[in-house]
Design an enzyme around this catalytic site. Structure first.
Site, PDB file in Angstrom:
ATOM      1  N   HIS A 156      19.951 144.563  65.473  1.00 30.72           N
ATOM      2  CA  HIS A 156      20.488 145.160  64.233  1.00 30.72           C
ATOM      3  C   HIS A 156      21.696 144.370  63.715  1.00 30.72           C
ATOM      4  CE1 HIS A 156      18.113 148.699  65.475  1.00 30.72           C
ATOM      5  NE2 HIS A 156      18.638 148.467  66.665  1.00 30.72           N
ATOM      6  N   SER A 277      31.980 122.750  46.142  1.00 34.67           N
ATOM      7  CA  SER A 277      31.939 123.513  44.901  1.00 34.67           C
ATOM      8  C   SER A 277      32.658 122.713  43.826  1.00 34.67           C
ATOM      9  CB  SER A 277      32.631 124.854  45.110  1.00 34.67           C
ATOM     10  OG  SER A 277      33.077 125.375  43.871  1.00 34.67           O
ATOM     11  N   LYS A 283      35.653 124.893  49.465  1.00 30.72           N
ATOM     12  CA  LYS A 283      34.293 125.254  49.867  1.00 30.72           C
ATOM     13  C   LYS A 283      33.503 124.136  50.538  1.00 30.72           C
ATOM     14  CE  LYS A 283      32.481 128.862  47.843  1.00 30.72           C
ATOM     15  NZ  LYS A 283      31.808 129.932  48.526  1.00 30.72           N
TER      16      LYS A 283
END
Ligand code: ARG
Length: 457
Positions: A156, A277, A283
């Site tokens: 999960h 980016s 980024k």
């Protein structure tokens, strides 16, 4: 442009109709297979006395010339021909004259295209298999290096029990090994030669189908001429196998994206496989993994498209079947590119051993083992579960790991705890005690790695 089939017609084809019908823009990639098939056909025709040896040699020389010229770029495959079959035949006639007009004896474009695709797909399956094998080698390399790299195993997407990076990579090894098995199955089943099926009902010439099958390295000729020209099962099987490969790559990509995220930092993708980016200077994005995940959709799409195209087609050949090519080519190109790029990304990726281990430790992945410790000291399991639950709650509130607690504190929850609890819940103990076949414990992992080494040979 005059058509191969122009004889019966009194009017030129409408240009829009011509363009809509033509397949040369995409079937030109079959030129090698088309020429190879024609060479085998001509050798067989001569062996059977249907063509003279002189005609055979002229045609073979002409076809070889076309192949060379196309490979060298001196002969450009022109969109003025309807399909690759017409292009080759028309060029042959231009080159060698009368003998060239005999090439198509005892053959139809229906069995010809069925053959070309099978020849093409056979090679592509082999190439895809090579890429899968390379990926397995990379995975095995990581496994060998990380038998003791502890990390949380998840259910999960919640930290569950400790595993190792070797064990986690081993799960993908199994997936891609099954993928190779699927490709091998397809190859075995499809390896029958359709040449000689003619348009649908065989031919009246005394063809030796066994001979052409042998020349083209097929196991045997197909057994029903109608099925031969209209069978696209092997393409559907291949698209299904490719979809499964993509599903595996996509799941793996998703994990890489999560592991590479600012929150996890389990891995760092190499600069060469990341992009920046245009606006945010900080980024470093996992674009390759995202693209692989995204391209999975178009491969699934190809499978669904071909299944749908085929579902209402009466026997035998119908033009619908021309729709098999673009989708299949695109899916194969996509699958191969994704396998190549993913392998490159994986083999250059850095795994942060410390971050992974710390995440497992701080994520209470050893809680089951702490409960087992109590059980082994006579506490009933349900009580042990409750005690460790309280311990976890205590630690969560204080942002600690179980093994950050002092023995005295542990004893205040249960007097059964002794000094040996710390070894019992260390990541190393938790993992190494899991020794059933297929589990992450060192001894069984080493055994499985040896088996994988043997498998890769
Ligand atoms: N371009 C066709 C295809 O891809 C080749 C077979 C053409 N046969 C025909 N009867 N028109 O299916």
């Amino acid at each position: 442009m005059a058509q191969l089939w122009g004889g019966r017609f009194t009017k030129e084809t409408d240009q829009l109709v011509y363009d809509f019908n033509a397949s040369i823009s995409f079937d030109q990639r079959l030129y090698r297979q088309d020429i190879r098939g024609s060479m085998a056909h001509v050798r067989m025709l001569a062996k059977q006395g249907i063509l003279s040896e002189a005609e055979r040699d002229q045609i073979l020389a002409g076809l070889e010339g076309i192949l060379e010229d196309v490979e060298q770029g001196t002969l450009v495959i022109s969109p003025a021909y309807e399909d690759i079959h017409s292009f080759v035949e028309a060029n042959l006639i231009n080159r060698i004259g009368e003998a060239g007009k005999k090439l198509h004896t005892g053959r139809s474009r229906n069995d010809q295209v069925a053959l070309d695709m099978k020849l093409y797909i056979r090679d592509e399956i082999k190439e895809t298999d090579v890429l899968l094998r390379k990926l397995l080698e990379t995975l095995l390399g990581i496994m060998k290096e990380h038998i003791d790299t502890f990390m949380p195993g998840f259910t999960h997407l919640q930290k569950a029990q400790p595993v190792t990076l070797a064990h986690h990579m081993g799960a993908y090894f199994e997936m891609f090994r099954r993928d190779r098995g699927r490709l091998g199955d397809i190859l075995r089943r499809m390896n029958t030669c359709p040449l000689g099926a003619g348009a649908l009902a065989g031919t009246t010439y005394p063809l030796d189908r066994e001979y052409t099958a042998k020349l083209l390295e097929f196991d045997e000729p197909t057994r029903n001429s109608m099925d031969s020209v209209s069978d696209r099962d092997y393409l559907i099987e291949l698209l299904s196998a490719l979809s499964t490969i993509m599903m595996h790559l996509s799941r793996f990509s998703e994990e890489v994206i999560i592991w590479n995220s600012n929150e996890y930092r389990f891995v760092e993708i190499d600069d060469a496989y990341s992009t920046g980016s245009s606006i945010m200077p900080q980024k470093k994005n996992p674009d390759i993994a995202e693209l692989v995940r995204g391209k999975t959709g178009r491969v699934y799409g190809a499978l669904m498209a071909l299944l749908t195209s085929m579902k209402g087609i009466p026997l035998a050949y119908n033009k619908d079947m021309q729709e098999d090519k673009e989708q299949t080519f695109d899916a194969i190109d996509t699958g191969k590119a994704c396998l190549t790029l993913f392998e490159g990304m994986l083999s250059t990726m850095k795994f942060s051993k410390e971050v992974m281990e710390d995440s497992a430790r701080r994520g209470f992945t050893n809680a089951t083992d702490a409960a087992d410790y109590l059980v082994n000291h006579g506490v009933p399991f349900r009580d042990a579960h409750g005690i460790v639950g309280q311990l976890v709650l205590y630690c969560v509130e204080r942002n600690m790991a179980l093994d950050d607690m002092s023995l005295a504190k542990l004893r205040s929850f249960s007097p059964v705890f002794g000094e040996d609890i710390f070894t019992a819940i260390s990541m190393k103990t938790c993992v190494d005690k899991r020794l059933t076949l297929g589990a992450p414990g060192r001894a069984v992992m080493e055994q499985v790695i040896r088996e994988y080494e043997e498998y890769l040979g």
